[in-house]
Motif scaffolding. Sequence first.
Motif, PDB file in Angstrom:
ATOM      1  N   GLY A  11       0.829  -1.211   0.000  1.00 21.02           N
ATOM      2  CA  GLY A  11       0.000   0.000   0.000  1.00 21.02           C
ATOM      3  C   GLY A  11       0.859   1.254   0.000  1.00 21.02           C
ATOM      4  O   GLY A  11       1.964   1.285  -0.555  1.00 21.02           O
ATOM      5  N   ARG A  41      -3.073  -4.153  -6.211  1.00 20.45           N
ATOM      6  CA  ARG A  41      -2.066  -3.289  -5.566  1.00 20.45           C
ATOM      7  C   ARG A  41      -0.651  -3.777  -5.888  1.00 20.45           C
ATOM      8  O   ARG A  41       0.260  -2.984  -6.079  1.00 20.45           O
ATOM      9  CB  ARG A  41      -2.291  -3.245  -4.053  1.00 20.45           C
ATOM     10  N   ARG A 175     -10.209   5.142   7.006  1.00 18.43           N
ATOM     11  CA  ARG A 175      -9.468   3.974   6.521  1.00 18.43           C
ATOM     12  C   ARG A 175      -9.636   2.789   7.463  1.00 18.43           C
ATOM     13  O   ARG A 175     -10.413   2.834   8.408  1.00 18.43           O
ATOM     14  CB  ARG A 175      -7.988   4.352   6.392  1.00 18.43           C
ATOM     15  N   GLN A 256      -3.817   7.330  -5.465  1.00 16.43           N
ATOM     16  CA  GLN A 256      -4.934   6.756  -4.694  1.00 16.43           C
ATOM     17  C   GLN A 256      -5.883   5.989  -5.617  1.00 16.43           C
ATOM     18  O   GLN A 256      -6.446   4.971  -5.223  1.00 16.43           O
ATOM     19  CB  GLN A 256      -5.679   7.858  -3.955  1.00 16.43           C
ATOM     20  N   TYR A 260      -6.105   2.176  -4.550  1.00 20.72           N
ATOM     21  CA  TYR A 260      -7.325   1.880  -3.768  1.00 20.72           C
ATOM     22  C   TYR A 260      -8.587   1.773  -4.626  1.00 20.72           C
ATOM     23  O   TYR A 260      -9.313   0.795  -4.541  1.00 20.72           O
ATOM     24  CB  TYR A 260      -7.512   2.927  -2.661  1.00 20.72           C
ATOM     25  N   GLU A 264     -10.289  -1.912  -5.384  1.00 19.78           N
ATOM     26  CA  GLU A 264     -11.436  -2.154  -4.499  1.00 19.78           C
ATOM     27  C   GLU A 264     -12.287  -3.348  -4.933  1.00 19.78           C
ATOM     28  O   GLU A 264     -12.854  -4.058  -4.117  1.00 19.78           O
ATOM     29  CB  GLU A 264     -12.261  -0.869  -4.542  1.00 19.78           C
ATOM     30  N   ARG A 271     -11.317   3.164   0.929  1.00 17.20           N
ATOM     31  CA  ARG A 271     -10.325   3.998   1.615  1.00 17.20           C
ATOM     32  C   ARG A 271     -10.854   5.415   1.868  1.00 17.20           C
ATOM     33  O   ARG A 271     -10.174   6.266   2.408  1.00 17.20           O
ATOM     34  CB  ARG A 271      -9.069   4.047   0.704  1.00 17.20           C
TER      35      ARG A 271
END
Length: 426
Positions: A11, A41, A175, A256, A260, A264, A271
């Motif tokens: 992350g 990720r 978060r 981001q 994220y 997702e 997030r």
Amino acid sequence: MTKTYALVGTGGRARMFYEAILGPHREQSRLVALCDTNQVRMDYTNKVIVGELSGEAVPAYRAADFARMLQECRPDTVIVTSIDRTHHQYIVAALDAGCDVITEKPMTTDREKCQEILDAVERTGRSVRVTFNYRYAPHNAALRELVAAGAIGTVTSVHFEWLLDTRHGADYFRRWHRDKRNSGGLMVHKSTHHFDLVNFWLGSRPDTVFAMGDLRFYGRANAEERGVFTPYTRTTNVEAARNDPFAISLTDNPVQQGLYWDAEKEDGYQRDQNVFGDGISIEDTMSVMVRYRNKAVMTYSLYAYAPWEGFNVALNGTAGRLELTVHENSYINAGSSPDTEGAAKGVRLYHFPMHGEPRQIPIAHAEGGHGGGDKIMLEEIFGNAEPRPGYGADHRDGALSILTGIAANQSFATGLPVDVKTLLRL
Ligand SMILES: NC(=O)c1ccc[n+]([C@@H]2O[C@H](COP(=O)([O-])OP(=O)(O)OC[C@H]3O[C@@H](n4cnc5c(N)ncnc54)[C@H](O)[C@@H]3O)[C@@H](O)[C@H]2O)c1
């Protein structure tokens, strides 16, 4: 000699480590594997490695294949940057496989997991390094050196307040941290830095902890009481959230979005949750009293909706007082370069000798995240910098830094002081 590293948890924080390995320290270091529960990720990370850092794509393993990853890639060291409640699993498995470990703070979230880590270190003789970057920030280092040189005699009390603002502080309520089971709450997740600094400044350890904490600002009930409740669960691409100063939009920031928003679909992790929504089990307003083994006492407070970001700390001793105020650059995770996260904007350190003239201690400015501590620490871990004696934090420091927060959480629940000796064999 080249050292090999595997990284678990790809992350926001992971980037600081793989940038160091693939960038300034590439002569001595090699990244051999990535591991995460989320493939998107890991793919994003490989895209950055190849596209931005001119490296080669690294084999990526699902979390369930961590043991296979260790066998196939044989890293010397595993770097743990996954969510807090999972750190112990990877630390223990890596140690048992004969690896050393570098872990992000907090080392873990509760005493049982902490004991597992301590037992694994003892069983294997391998090392755990906890990346307490703030120790290396020049102002924090100066405070330690002044205390050690006897500038204020014996330290008898500490008054420490840390302020998280409505940008950075609010981020913990959007978060995974908002669920106390993931992070141990801010007393563990965030204050581990601060309690570590006090242990480091005083050269002592906590003995007794008494604390009170509550959720007074974030969360649905508080917002309803103030008449500011907003009914959305998240904020990206939500029209009603457009003018909400607490809203973020993951699609407005490419990092981001990649880490994220696009990821997702795989694990459902959002997030950008509404900080005034349901399901928050951490505190935002906390006060703690600690008595240390050397008999110093501390009053400490943390609140997460402040108008500025940074801290004030005063150390009182038998020969004077030291006062340090630091204003930090506010940020949200993976929202900007790691170099700007918590960078020092303004630093004032004063020494008040008991009978002499007060003087301001000049502090050299250090560029970079966490008061400039990140870069100095990375140079020591991956580069050729001579280790500064007493600065590198090990498993014991990791444990002692979370003990105060774990005890504070217990005290929140019972209303009673906690004898820290009863928590761990350390
Ligand atoms: N020292 C510092 O100043 C500092 C700053 C930021 C974050 N951190 C620490 O870094 C760690 C990561 O935080 P972040 O901000 O990058 O969070 P993040 O949410 O951006 O990343 C966490 C990663 O862990 C992964 N993950 C979740 N469950 C997992 C599991 N069971 N196994 C493997 N991976 C799993 C997620 O998929 C995600 O990729 C935390 O422990 C945090 O405290 C430290």
